[in-house]
Structure formats: C-alpha cells, structure tokens
Design a protein around this motif. Structure first.
Motif, PDB file in Angstrom:
ATOM      1  N   THR A  56       0.835  -1.197   0.000  1.00  0.00           N
ATOM      2  CA  THR A  56       0.000   0.000   0.000  1.00  0.00           C
ATOM      3  C   THR A  56       0.873   1.252   0.000  1.00  0.00           C
ATOM      4  O   THR A  56       2.086   1.188   0.202  1.00  0.00           O
ATOM      5  N   ALA A  57       0.248   2.390  -0.224  1.00  0.00           N
ATOM      6  CA  ALA A  57       0.974   3.660  -0.260  1.00  0.00           C
ATOM      7  C   ALA A  57       1.589   3.964   1.099  1.00  0.00           C
ATOM      8  O   ALA A  57       0.994   3.694   2.154  1.00  0.00           O
ATOM      9  N   LYS A  58       2.788   4.511   1.066  1.00  0.00           N
ATOM     10  CA  LYS A  58       3.456   4.944   2.299  1.00  0.00           C
ATOM     11  C   LYS A  58       3.216   6.442   2.478  1.00  0.00           C
ATOM     12  O   LYS A  58       3.751   7.260   1.732  1.00  0.00           O
ATOM     13  N   THR A  59       2.397   6.792   3.439  1.00  0.00           N
ATOM     14  CA  THR A  59       2.077   8.194   3.721  1.00  0.00           C
ATOM     15  C   THR A  59       2.611   8.645   5.073  1.00  0.00           C
ATOM     16  O   THR A  59       2.693   9.839   5.321  1.00  0.00           O
ATOM     17  N   PRO A 113       7.157  10.201   0.523  1.00  0.00           N
ATOM     18  CA  PRO A 113       6.123   9.160   0.464  1.00  0.00           C
ATOM     19  C   PRO A 113       6.279   8.337  -0.809  1.00  0.00           C
ATOM     20  O   PRO A 113       6.972   8.727  -1.751  1.00  0.00           O
ATOM     21  N   THR A 114       5.619   7.188  -0.839  1.00  0.00           N
ATOM     22  CA  THR A 114       5.626   6.344  -2.025  1.00  0.00           C
ATOM     23  C   THR A 114       4.209   5.868  -2.325  1.00  0.00           C
ATOM     24  O   THR A 114       3.377   5.746  -1.422  1.00  0.00           O
ATOM     25  N   ALA A 115       3.942   5.596  -3.588  1.00  0.00           N
ATOM     26  CA  ALA A 115       2.630   5.096  -4.010  1.00  0.00           C
ATOM     27  C   ALA A 115       2.543   3.593  -3.818  1.00  0.00           C
ATOM     28  O   ALA A 115       3.566   2.895  -3.773  1.00  0.00           O
ATOM     29  N   GLY A 116       1.343   3.080  -3.698  1.00  0.00           N
ATOM     30  CA  GLY A 116       1.146   1.646  -3.612  1.00  0.00           C
ATOM     31  C   GLY A 116       1.386   0.974  -4.957  1.00  0.00           C
ATOM     32  O   GLY A 116       1.372   1.616  -6.012  1.00  0.00           O
ATOM     33  N   TYR A 117       1.608  -0.324  -4.931  1.00  0.00           N
ATOM     34  CA  TYR A 117       1.873  -1.051  -6.173  1.00  0.00           C
ATOM     35  C   TYR A 117       1.624  -2.539  -5.968  1.00  0.00           C
ATOM     36  O   TYR A 117       1.489  -3.037  -4.840  1.00  0.00           O
ATOM     37  N   TYR A 129       7.708   1.061  -9.882  1.00  0.00           N
ATOM     38  CA  TYR A 129       7.369   1.266  -8.480  1.00  0.00           C
ATOM     39  C   TYR A 129       8.576   1.794  -7.720  1.00  0.00           C
ATOM     40  O   TYR A 129       9.730   1.635  -8.135  1.00  0.00           O
ATOM     41  N   ASN A 130       8.286   2.444  -6.598  1.00  0.00           N
ATOM     42  CA  ASN A 130       9.317   2.863  -5.652  1.00  0.00           C
ATOM     43  C   ASN A 130       9.122   2.070  -4.369  1.00  0.00           C
ATOM     44  O   ASN A 130       8.076   2.160  -3.725  1.00  0.00           O
TER      45      ASN A 130
END
Length: 752
Positions: A666-669, A679-683, A711-712
């Motif tokens: 999931t996204a890292k917020t 932050p990073t997006a989910g993938y 992805y990151n």
C-alpha cells in the motif's frame, strides 16, 4: 499462457530472439513433467510441523532458499518470504533486513555463529554480505520475543544464517566425494555468476570448499524516472538512460574452506573465509564501495555429555574497506577540476568467544547457560586529495573500541504435554572508546579540539530479560505469548563521528536517505519492552493447512533517532535554515528519544489438492503491518513498511515445481518529517518461478516483475546514484530509488 507472456520483450531489454529458448522451455517443462509423472516419485507439499522449531523461531523453507538463489545474489533476499521481514535497499549484495520496524544494528545477525560488525560509515558491509546465497544451508528467524540464549546487544529480532553442516561418510562407505557447480544469468542488469562446492569426507573427517563469484551492471527501472544524460558533468561519455539506476552495479568473490573432525559424541570444525569485492556501487549513498577485503577464522566445538550439550566458538574477522566515487559519480572536484575524488578507508577487526551449555536437569527442566566476549576495533580515515581536503589525513574515527562481555541463564520447563515455559536473564557490559581525531586542515580544529578534550570512555551495564510460554491444547492449535526487555548500546558511528562540516556529515549515513549525520558522545543505550503473542492453527499433521497470527507492541526508551543538528564550527552545516527546512537534504545528529512500534503478521498455507494430470497445488500468503511513532516528537519513524502482502500459488508435478507470486504494497504516507522522507505510491507485482530437477541437474528460472510495473520501494532510499554527489545541493532532492523492472532469470546446478 506461459508462451503468450514470453513473446513480449520489453523495449530496451534483451532482444526478443534471445529470450525465445527460455520462453519455449518455460512452456514445455510442465508437459515434460506430466509425461514422466508415472515414473517419478511423488513430491508432497509440506509445511513445518507445529512445535518443531524452538520457542519463537521460524525457518526459511529449503525450496525457497534454492529458488531464491537464481533471482538474487543478495543473501538478505532469502528472508523476504518470512513474516515481518522487509529489506532496506543498499548495494546489490548488501541490503539490510528489517523485522517489525527494526533494522541494522538493532537486530542480532549471526553468520555461522559469528557476530560480525559493519565497518563503514554507510554500513556498506553488513553481516549478511559476507556469505553468498549459494553457500547458505539454513536461515532461522526469532522475530517476536527473542530468548536470551540467542539475543544480546539488540532490541529486535535475531537472524541466524548458517552454511551447510559438515557431511561425513556413512558407516562402511569408506569415503565420500561429492560436489556441485552452478551458474546463473539475469537479464536486467546483465547479472551473471558461478559457484562451486566440493566435499571429501571419511567417517571421521570432512573437508569442504565453497567458492562463488557474481557481478551485475546497473539495473533498469520499468520506465524513465529522471532525465537521460551523462553520469556527471566531467564524464560526458558515461551515458545513463532515463530508466537506468546509476551506481547499482557490483562484483563480488567469496571463498570458504571448512575442515571438521568428529567422534561418536564430539565435533570440531574450523572454517576459513575470504571475501574480495572489487566494487559495489550504491544508488542511495553519496559514496561507492571501491574495495572490501575480509578474512575470517571460525573455530567451533560441539560435544554431547551425560548431563547435556556443550558448545564453544572462537572467531576472528578482519575487514579492509575502501570508498570513493564510482563510475557513475563525479570524480574530479575543485574550481580547476584537479581534486581527484575523496578516498575513504576503514579497517575493522572483530574477535569473539562463545561458550554455552544445555543442561538437562530433569525430564521436565532444561537449563541453558552461556558466556560471550566480543572485541571490536575500528579505524576510519580519509586521505588528503587536494583543495579543502588537504593537507592532513581526516580521522573520522581513530582507535575506535567497542568491547562486550555477556553472561546469561535460561530455564525451560515442559510442565505438561500442553504447557511449556521459558524464562531467561542476560547481563551485558559494553565499553567503548575513541582516540584523538583531526580534520583535513585548521578549519576543523575547533570541533576536533573540543572532541579530543572530552573523556571519550563510555561504559554501559545492560540487562535483558525474557519470559515466554507455549500452550498446545490440541493437535490443531498452539499459542505462544511472552514479554522481553532488551538493550542495545550505540555503535561507534553513532557515538564518535564528530564533524558538523557539511561534506563530512554527508559521508555518514546509515539510512540511505541522502542526508548528513554526526555522532553524539552522550547517547544512552536503547531499551525496548516488547509484548508479543502467536496463535498457530493447523491440521493435525501440520502439512495440509495452517494459519499463524502474531500481534506485537514495543516501547523503546532512548531510541536512537535523529534531530536537526546545531553547531558553530567554521564549516558547520547546522545552520538556522537547516532547522526548519521542509524540503531538500538536511543535516542531523543522532539523539535519544522514545518510540513505539506496533503491528501484526498474518501468514498461512493450504494444500489445494492433487490431480493425476496437473499434480499438487498449494496456496500460501503473508500479510504484515507495522506502525512506528517517535513518542518524544510525534514524528513517524523512518523507513517503516506500510501494509504489505505476498500470495503464492505453487504447483508440483513430478520433477517440476512452478510458483506464481503476487506482491502487494500500500501507499506509504507516514513519513519521517525530520528527515524529509518521501512518500511512495502503492503497487502490485507479479513474479513467476519454476524449476525442473533431474537426478543430478536442477534448472531454475523465473520472471521477476512480470508486467514490468514501475514502483518505488518504501525502503529503497533517496536516489543519489549519479552526478556531483559530494556536494550538498548538486544532486536533485525528491527522487526515490526505483525498483527493478522486468528481469528474466535462469540458473543451472549440476551435482557430481
């Protein structure tokens, strides 16, 4: 389906024609296995039976270890399928395991029983980098409440990675002569390597050699994440594409020789190790490894007596480590471009002694007692290269010392067939010190003189305590729960790095975030209090289905986090603007604060059944979650993984094994504001793996990131893999190190 997928070659990767043999092989092997099914012995999907592992332990599956070697030369990657484990990005063979939000020195990581210490201001040579994946025989993880007999000088999990146990000839066999050779290729990064092992043994003697080499060029992301162009302004011919991750190449060589003698009740083993890494570049560090030479001596004894078992170990390891700017980073500096790089050298020496005994007090009670000594020495110096880095040698840490002495006792009682308890106590004394330091020139004198004027000796008396219990009410369930109080003293880089000069601080970074750090001589040991429980439900055999659920809560007093630094040196980067910056790279000092981590792991598997034509199918999965908060500042802890999951569908048909894996993150917020963490997006990623095994040959192959998804990774770090990385603002801020794009991997192992 397989043949259809393989007809699509990603633009810019290896040509489609070169992939066709592999694609045809992927499509044909299941049918070859079907044809041989009647003649081959059935392979059954099995999971470890309940209560086989020690209290609190989990082990990596042998099949997972074997298949993992084809896709990575990073030993830490062999742990990725274990619940609660994630990996901090680093060099190609040096990623850092994170367990329940704690990583690096907060974990106790043992390689063949040795407690190795990273001798680098960027921790480029962590313990697991000293053993190649092809030499790993077993992996064991204590992730929750760690028994004191396997813990010590850590506040998190214990990871034990061991080479294969010595083999001896069977009675009457005379002698045993065996070996294996292997090779692999990975399309993304053009990675390749080879390994060889050979064993000669009699009934009382065993001699084994292991050797391996691996190398890779830079890997590529699934799409452009930066502009294409020269790696650096003074390297116009070193061109990097927009999707090429600069400074991700590596080359490594490892050798090991093991000699063992045994009698009926006793075993003595001596192991010699040699590592040579000519280069290992780092996309999330401003420097690159330009050499890492290590020599290891490891002697152990194991004996069985009427009262129980005695084990003893003595080891010594010496590392000579070098850093500078690799081929993707600017090398020449200064107004006239005549300052050649920035040579940085370290020498670390670790010597250890361990003695432990398992004493059977009765059929109910077992007492484990032990003592450990560790002596560590570190020199970290930077030779002058010109300009502001002259005329003196910069001593980052000089005559660094960290000595540890531990004793422990642990009582395990099996009260009834249903109830088991374990209580342990460990006492540890850690002494550290540093010699006098100096800077390149007079600009560093004020801070160096202040550091040298202080009493640098530190002495920590630490106590660990654990209490665990296991309740097994039936053949279908078991429950573990416990409490641990654990302590870790600061490492030498956290305590004794001293300069607040911007360039010097940027060379100290244990997080891969691109920021600069300085030590704190007044740091106190971290103390963690952990509550954890595990519920394990399964069928009576432990082989058909199983579900494990582990919630945990950890409070850490004096957690070594970071704060924006302040200073007044002539070259100090600790300015008022640094205190309030919300973007860009910043400068920090290690500081004691309080933290809380909580989360859970959920894992399970089920046998989906078997058909005559398609073999046996099984489904497995892992879900992990951790939330870390700095209780002193209210900030989030750096680098914690968001909610993530893995699910795998596997098929076994005769000599064929195939697995389709789905990875979801999931996204890292929740990010660390003090570090300006991104932050990073989910993938989601899909990986395919397969293997086919003949009597003496095994073929492994797979496709990582099947759909070439960009992805990151939340723990990949900041991208500083190219350009003028010595400078503070010459490298763009706000770029994450991307994950690897699609890669076709193949490996062959031949036994003889």
């Amino acid at each position: 389906m397989t043949s259809h997928i393989c007809t699509r070659a990603h633009h810019g990767r290896a040509p489609t024609l070169s992939l066709r043999p592999l694609c045809a092989l992927l499509a044909a092997l299941p049918f070859a296995a079907l044809a041989q099914d009647a003649a081959l012995q059935t392979i059954t999907v099995k999971a470890p039976k309940a209560a086989v592992q020690p209290v609190g332990a989990a082990a990596a599956d042998a099949e997972a270890l074997q298949s993992g070697r084809a896709s990575s030369s990073d030993t830490a990657s062999l742990l990725r399928n274990l619940p609660g484990v994630s990996l901090f990005g680093a060099g190609g063979v040096s990623s850092l395991p994170s367990v329940h939000g704690l990583s690096d020195d907060r974990l106790r990581i043992q390689v063949d029983g040795m407690d190795l210490v990273s001798s680098c201001g960027n921790h480029m040579n962590p313990p697991l980098s000293y053993i190649d994946p092809t030499r790993v025989g077993s992996v064991r993880l204590f992730a929750g409440v760690t028994p004191v007999s396997v813990g010590g000088d850590s506040i998190g999990a214990t990871i034990q990675v061991d080479s294969p146990a010595p083999e001896f000839a069977a009675p009457g066999q005379g002698r045993l002569l065996k070996g294996q050779a292997g090779t692999f290729y990975r399309s993304n990064g053009n990675g390749m390597g080879a390994n060889l092992s050979a064993t000669y043994a009699t009934e009382q003697m065993s001699l084994r050699y292991d050797g391996s080499t691996a190398q890779s060029d830079n890997y590529k992301a699934a799409r452009d994440f930066k502009a294409a162009g020269p790696a650096a302004s003074n390297k116009p011919t070193q061109w990097l594409g927009g999707d090429e991750v600069g400074s991700s190449s590596y080359k490594t060589r490892n050798h090991s020789l093991a000699y063992a003698l045994r009698s009926d009740e006793h075993l003595v083993e001596m192991r010699l190790g040699l590592q040579d890494i000519p280069y290992q570049n780092y996309p999330n560090q401003r420097m690159d490894m330009t050499g890492n030479d290590s020599h290891q001596f490891n002697l152990r004894y194991q004996g069985q007596y009427a009262w129980g078992q005695l084990q003893a170990r003595a080891y010594h390891e010496k590392t000579r480590h070098s850093m500078n700017f690799g081929e993707d980073k600017q090398f020449w500096y200064g107004p006239a471009g005549n300052v050649p790089g920035m040579p940085m050298d370290t020498e670390g020496k670790t010597t250890g002694l361990q003695v432990k005994g398992d004493i059977a007090l009765s059929t109910r009670d077992t007492l484990r007692v032990g003592a450990e000594l560790q002596n560590y020495r570190l020199d970290d110096w930077w030779l002058p290269s010109g300009g502001g880095m002259a005329p003196n040698t910069f001593w980052n840490i000089r005559e660094g010392q960290r000595d540890r002495a531990d004793v422990y006792g642990e009582w395990e009682a099996r009260w009834t067939p249903q109830w088991l308890s374990q209580i342990g106590l460990r006492s540890s004394h850690v002494r550290s010190n540093s010699g006098a330091v100096q800077g390149y020139n007079a600009n560093y004198n004020m801070e160096a003189n202040a550091f040298n004027a202080r009493d640098r000796k530190r002495s920590d008396s630490n106590v660990d305590m654990t209490a665990l219990a296991r309740y097994t009410p039936s053949a279908n369930a078991s429950y573990e729960f416990g409490f641990a109080h654990k302590t870790r003293s600061p490492n030498l880089y956290e305590r004794y790095t001293w300069s607040t000069g911007g360039m010097a601080m940027r060379m100290i970074n244990l997080a891969g975030d691109g920021n600069g750090y300085v030590g704190n001589m007044d740091l106190k040991p971290e103390t963690a209090n952990t509550l954890s429980a595990t519920a394990d439900w399964h069928d009576a055999t432990g082989e058909q289905w199983g579900v494990r659920f582990t919630p945990y809560l950890t409070y850490v007093n004096n957690y070594i986090d970071a704060r924006r630094c302040s200073g007044s040196g002539a070259m100090s980067a600790c300015t008022p603007a640094n205190q309030t910056a919300t973007t860009g790279f910043v400068y920090l000092q290690f500081a004691n604060q309080d933290a809380r981590l909580h989360g859970f792991d959920l894992s399970g598997f089920t046998d989906l059944g078997r058909t005559a034509n398609w073999g046996q199918f099984a489904l497995s999965g892992v879900v992990s979650y951790v939330h870390g908060t700095n209780r002193t500042t209210g900030d989030k802890l750096y680098g914690t993984m968001p909610l993530n999951a893995r699910a795998a569908l596997s098929q076994r048909l005769g000599a064929w094994t195939g697995t389709a894996e789905l990875v979801m993150v999931t996204a890292k917020t929740r990010v660390s504001a003090v570090r300006n963490e991104l932050p990073t997006a989910g993938y989601g990623l899909v990986n395919l793996r397969g293997s086919y095994e003949w009597k003496q040959v095994r073929l492994d192959f797979g496709i990582d990131n099947l759909f070439d998804r960009f992805y990151n990774h939340p723990q990949g770090g900041a991208y500083v893999g190219q350009g003028q990385t010595m400078a503070g603002t010459a490298v763009p801020w706000g770029v994450r190190v991307p994950g690897m794009g699609r890669s076709f991997n193949v490996g062959v192992t031949v036994k003889f």
